[in-house]
Structure formats: structure tokens, C-alpha cells
Design an enzyme around this catalytic site. Structure first.
Site, PDB file in Angstrom:
ATOM      1  N   ASP A  18       0.382  -4.281   6.193  1.00  0.00           N
ATOM      2  CA  ASP A  18      -0.431  -3.795   7.313  1.00  0.00           C
ATOM      3  C   ASP A  18      -1.853  -4.316   7.175  1.00  0.00           C
ATOM      4  O   ASP A  18      -2.487  -4.135   6.123  1.00  0.00           O
ATOM      5  CB  ASP A  18      -0.462  -2.272   7.329  1.00  0.00           C
ATOM      6  CG  ASP A  18       0.905  -1.667   7.605  1.00  0.00           C
ATOM      7  OD1 ASP A  18       1.876  -2.430   7.759  1.00  0.00           O
ATOM      8  OD2 ASP A  18       0.998  -0.426   7.647  1.00  0.00           O
TER       9      ASP A  18
ATOM     10  N   HIS B  76      -6.965  -3.024   5.722  1.00  0.00           N
ATOM     11  CA  HIS B  76      -6.235  -1.887   6.274  1.00  0.00           C
ATOM     12  C   HIS B  76      -7.067  -0.635   6.045  1.00  0.00           C
ATOM     13  O   HIS B  76      -8.198  -0.694   5.539  1.00  0.00           O
ATOM     14  CB  HIS B  76      -4.852  -1.802   5.621  1.00  0.00           C
ATOM     15  CG  HIS B  76      -3.899  -0.886   6.334  1.00  0.00           C
ATOM     16  ND1 HIS B  76      -3.822  -0.823   7.707  1.00  0.00           N
ATOM     17  CD2 HIS B  76      -2.977   0.005   5.864  1.00  0.00           C
ATOM     18  CE1 HIS B  76      -2.910   0.055   8.055  1.00  0.00           C
ATOM     19  NE2 HIS B  76      -2.382   0.582   6.958  1.00  0.00           N
TER      20      HIS B  76
ATOM     21  N   ASP C  88       5.534   4.890   5.235  1.00  0.00           N
ATOM     22  CA  ASP C  88       6.522   3.987   5.822  1.00  0.00           C
ATOM     23  C   ASP C  88       6.733   2.723   5.000  1.00  0.00           C
ATOM     24  O   ASP C  88       7.578   1.889   5.345  1.00  0.00           O
ATOM     25  CB  ASP C  88       6.146   3.634   7.265  1.00  0.00           C
ATOM     26  CG  ASP C  88       4.757   3.030   7.395  1.00  0.00           C
ATOM     27  OD1 ASP C  88       3.828   3.503   6.720  1.00  0.00           O
ATOM     28  OD2 ASP C  88       4.587   2.083   8.190  1.00  0.00           O
ATOM     29  N   HIS C  89       6.001   2.602   3.898  1.00  0.00           N
ATOM     30  CA  HIS C  89       6.164   1.441   3.023  1.00  0.00           C
ATOM     31  C   HIS C  89       6.696   1.808   1.633  1.00  0.00           C
ATOM     32  O   HIS C  89       7.044   0.912   0.868  1.00  0.00           O
ATOM     33  CB  HIS C  89       4.824   0.707   2.866  1.00  0.00           C
ATOM     34  CG  HIS C  89       4.369   0.050   4.125  1.00  0.00           C
ATOM     35  ND1 HIS C  89       4.404  -1.320   4.322  1.00  0.00           N
ATOM     36  CD2 HIS C  89       3.875   0.575   5.278  1.00  0.00           C
ATOM     37  CE1 HIS C  89       3.955  -1.605   5.526  1.00  0.00           C
ATOM     38  NE2 HIS C  89       3.626  -0.470   6.124  1.00  0.00           N
TER      39      HIS C  89
ATOM     40  N   HIS D 253       6.330  -4.971  11.623  1.00  0.00           N
ATOM     41  CA  HIS D 253       5.679  -3.672  11.766  1.00  0.00           C
ATOM     42  C   HIS D 253       5.485  -3.351  13.246  1.00  0.00           C
ATOM     43  O   HIS D 253       4.406  -2.966  13.704  1.00  0.00           O
ATOM     44  CB  HIS D 253       4.342  -3.628  11.014  1.00  0.00           C
ATOM     45  CG  HIS D 253       3.899  -2.234  10.686  1.00  0.00           C
ATOM     46  ND1 HIS D 253       3.063  -1.500  11.504  1.00  0.00           N
ATOM     47  CD2 HIS D 253       4.164  -1.435   9.625  1.00  0.00           C
ATOM     48  CE1 HIS D 253       2.840  -0.316  10.959  1.00  0.00           C
ATOM     49  NE2 HIS D 253       3.506  -0.246   9.823  1.00  0.00           N
TER      50      HIS D 253
ATOM     51  N   HIS E 278       1.130   3.958   2.105  1.00  0.00           N
ATOM     52  CA  HIS E 278       1.508   4.750   3.275  1.00  0.00           C
ATOM     53  C   HIS E 278       3.015   4.960   3.256  1.00  0.00           C
ATOM     54  O   HIS E 278       3.783   4.093   2.823  1.00  0.00           O
ATOM     55  CB  HIS E 278       1.064   4.052   4.563  1.00  0.00           C
ATOM     56  CG  HIS E 278      -0.408   4.186   4.822  1.00  0.00           C
ATOM     57  ND1 HIS E 278      -1.096   3.407   5.722  1.00  0.00           N
ATOM     58  CD2 HIS E 278      -1.338   5.030   4.283  1.00  0.00           C
ATOM     59  CE1 HIS E 278      -2.360   3.759   5.749  1.00  0.00           C
ATOM     60  NE2 HIS E 278      -2.534   4.741   4.865  1.00  0.00           N
TER      61      HIS E 278
ATOM     62  N   HIS F 299       0.866  -1.178   0.000  1.00  0.00           N
ATOM     63  CA  HIS F 299       0.000   0.000   0.000  1.00  0.00           C
ATOM     64  C   HIS F 299       0.901   1.226   0.000  1.00  0.00           C
ATOM     65  O   HIS F 299       2.129   1.107   0.067  1.00  0.00           O
ATOM     66  CB  HIS F 299      -0.958  -0.012   1.188  1.00  0.00           C
ATOM     67  CG  HIS F 299      -0.305   0.066   2.531  1.00  0.00           C
ATOM     68  ND1 HIS F 299       0.467  -0.959   3.056  1.00  0.00           N
ATOM     69  CD2 HIS F 299      -0.289   1.047   3.479  1.00  0.00           C
ATOM     70  CE1 HIS F 299       0.911  -0.615   4.239  1.00  0.00           C
ATOM     71  NE2 HIS F 299       0.478   0.598   4.524  1.00  0.00           N
TER      72      HIS F 299
END
Length: 309
Positions: free
Chosen positions: A210, A139, A65-66, A268, A63, A61
């Protein structure tokens, strides 16, 4: 054949001195597949010696942090005069944003570069002996997980039985193992099923990204050799997990137990456990009877075949 998983980033949205944001390298007999590209991923690749010859990138996805490590990594490949083509797989409906993200460094890669959207249930990548499939997760945004699923392997060849049936040692052994019948000098036909056992399953690696715990993950992770599941919080933060679209360690372990997975890696990890992530492992161990561990940056895990061979 080797199947090695290297955890490059095991932290949650906020990095710590011990945990980078999300990134996992899977090396299957030289095919390097990168799952998520959190900030600093290329430093982690150098630090842990995974090599940069990545065949494909899979984003769960968008976001930050990914994905925030992707632009810099694309640019580094360009600086290093990469020639091999690269495809970045991303959830359906997010392709345009990934292309925009790739363009923020104002570099037009000199190597062939493509972004492909993949929906749950679709095969993202197909190779001769395995494929990578996307599956639905739960998510707060458009997201998928990925399962690397190997083809079944040939059954074991029973040499003693073949010799007993009169098959001479040599090429006819190989033909039988490849599924071809052979004819002996006396006209007798020996068929593969007489000397070759049932096909043996390949390995299954499942990465959720996530997610909340879900029935779909249980289905996809059935008999998985390694399930890497969101384990952001301990049980005392269950409400926080629900509110942010994550899982507790206990919930992840319940998914693994229901799926009859062989090993569970929690990742995570929230920054609140920066000093001590052992509560997550203890909670998971109380539910999951097989091997479970909290992944850490730099950890390498070999994934064996289900039958140990």
C-alpha cells in the site's frame, strides 16, 4: 529459469466474493516467496495450487488485510510437521507485534521460526542468484515495499568466434564462459572477453504494497519486468486515495511510465469496483504505454528475461 507470480489476494481492506485481501506468491525456480498474508491466504494457496513449501514471508506493513492470515498459516505448517526453517521479514520497528500476532493461536512452532526486521535500503534475503531488497513507500503507517532483483547473467558465448580462434570444442568452451582464459596447443591465450558478450541483466519484480506514488518507487522500479503497484481507486476518488495513503490507477501508471517498467499490475482494488474494475485499467492505459492489467485472484504471470531468453 522460471519466475512465476501468482496473485492470491488482490482486494483492498474489505474482501469481496471475487477478491481476497492482499497476498502474492512468487515462485523463482522452486523458491516460493510469500508477500503479505491477508485473511484466507492458505485457502487461496490450496485453491490455486501454489504449494505450501514457502521459503520466506515478506510483510509490507501490519494493517489487518495484509497480515491476518499469518497465524493460521503458521499453525497449519506446524500441523503438517514442517521441518524447514521459516523467516518472516517485516518493517523495522514492527517485529514485536509480528511475534505477538504469531502467538495468538497459542502454538509454538516445532520448526525453526524467526522474525527479522528490515529497513528501507536493506537486503532482506540473499540467495546465490538473486536478492530481495526493501524500499521506502508512503503509507499511513510503517511500511516498505520489496524488490526481487536477480544478478546479472553471463554474456552470450560466441561459439563461432571461439572456433575461429582455434579453441577446440569441449571443456575449454565452458572455462571461457566461466571467465577463465585458456591456452591453445600453440601457446596462444584466448581470453573470455574475446568470445563472451557483455553480462545480461536478470529480472526485476517490484511489489509496493500500500502506498502513495513516490519517487523512491520510480527509482527502485527502473526497468522492472513487472511492477505490482497499489491501484486502489479510480481518479474520481483521488481525494480518498490521498487521505488513506493509497494510489489511483492513473498515479500507479505514471510511476510505471516514469520508471520505464515493462509491465504494470494494479492490485489492492477497492470493493467499490467489485462488479467492474475496468475503469482502473482504462485510466492506467491512458498513461502507461506498455502492458497493464488489473490483477485478479488466481492470476498467474510468468516474468520473462528482458532479452526474452
Amino acid at each position: 529459469m522460471s519466475l512465476r507470480v501468482t496473485f492470491l489476494g488482490t482486494g483492498g481492506a474489505v474482501p469481496t466474493t471475487e477478491r481476497n485481501p492482499s497476498a502474492i506468491m512468487v515462485n523463482r525456480e522452486g523458491d516460493r516467496l510469500l508477500f503479505d498474508v491477508g485473511e484466507g491466504t492458505q485457502r487461496q494457496m490450496m485453491r490455486y495450487g501454489t504449494g505450501f513449501a514457502v521459503a520466506a514471508v515478506f510483510l509490507t506493513h501490519l494493517h489487518g488485510d495484509h497480515v491476518l492470515g499469518l497465524p493460521g498459516l503458521l499453525q497449519t505448517w506446524d500441523f503438517n510437521e514442517r521441518e524447514a526453517p521459516l523467516t518472516v521479514y517485516t518493517p523495522a520497528g514492527t517485529g514485536r507485534k509480528v511475534r505477538e500476532l504469531a502467538g495468538v493461536v497459542d502454538t509454538d512452532p516445532s520448526y525453526p521460526f524467526a522474525v527479522e526486521e528490515v529497513a528501507p535500503g536493506e537486503v532482506a534475503l540473499r540467495r546465490e542468484e538473486y536478492e530481495v531488497r526493501a524500499f521506502a513507500v508512503d503509507h499511513r503507517t510503517t511500511a516498505v515495499g520489496y524488490a526481487l532483483v536477480e544478478d546479472d547473467r553471463k554474456g552470450r558465448f560466441d561459439r563461432a568466434r571461439a572456433e575461429e580462434l582455434g579453441v577446440p570444442v569441449g571443456p575449454k568452451f565452458g572455462r571461457l564462459h566461466e571467465g577463465e582464459p585458456v591456452e591453445l596447443e600453440d601457446g596462444t591465450v584466448v581470453r573470455p572477453e574475446q568470445v563472451v558478450g557483455e553480462p545480461r541483466p536478470g529480472r526485476r519484480f517490484v511489489y509496493t504494497g500500500d502506498t502513495r506514488p513516490s519517487d523512491r518507487t520510480v527509482e527502485v522500479a527502473a526497468d522492472a519486468d513487472l511492477l505490482v503497484h497499489d491501484g486502489t481507486f479510480a481518479g474520481d476518488r483521488a481525494d480518498r486515495a490521498r487521505g488513506t495513503g493509497h494510489s489511483t490507477a492513473r498515479e500507479a501508471a505514471t510511476v510505471a511510465e516514469r520508471a520505464s517498467a515493462r509491465r504494470l499490475a494494479l492490485t489492492h482494488v477497492s470493493s467499490r469496483y467489485a462488479g467492474d474494475a475496468s475503469p482502473l485499467e482504462r485510466e492506467a492505459r491512458a498513461v502507461f504505454d506498455e502492458e497493464v492489467f488489473v490483477a485478479r485472484d488466481g492470476m498467474e504471470v510468468e516474468v520473462p528475461y528482458p532479452d526474452g531468453e
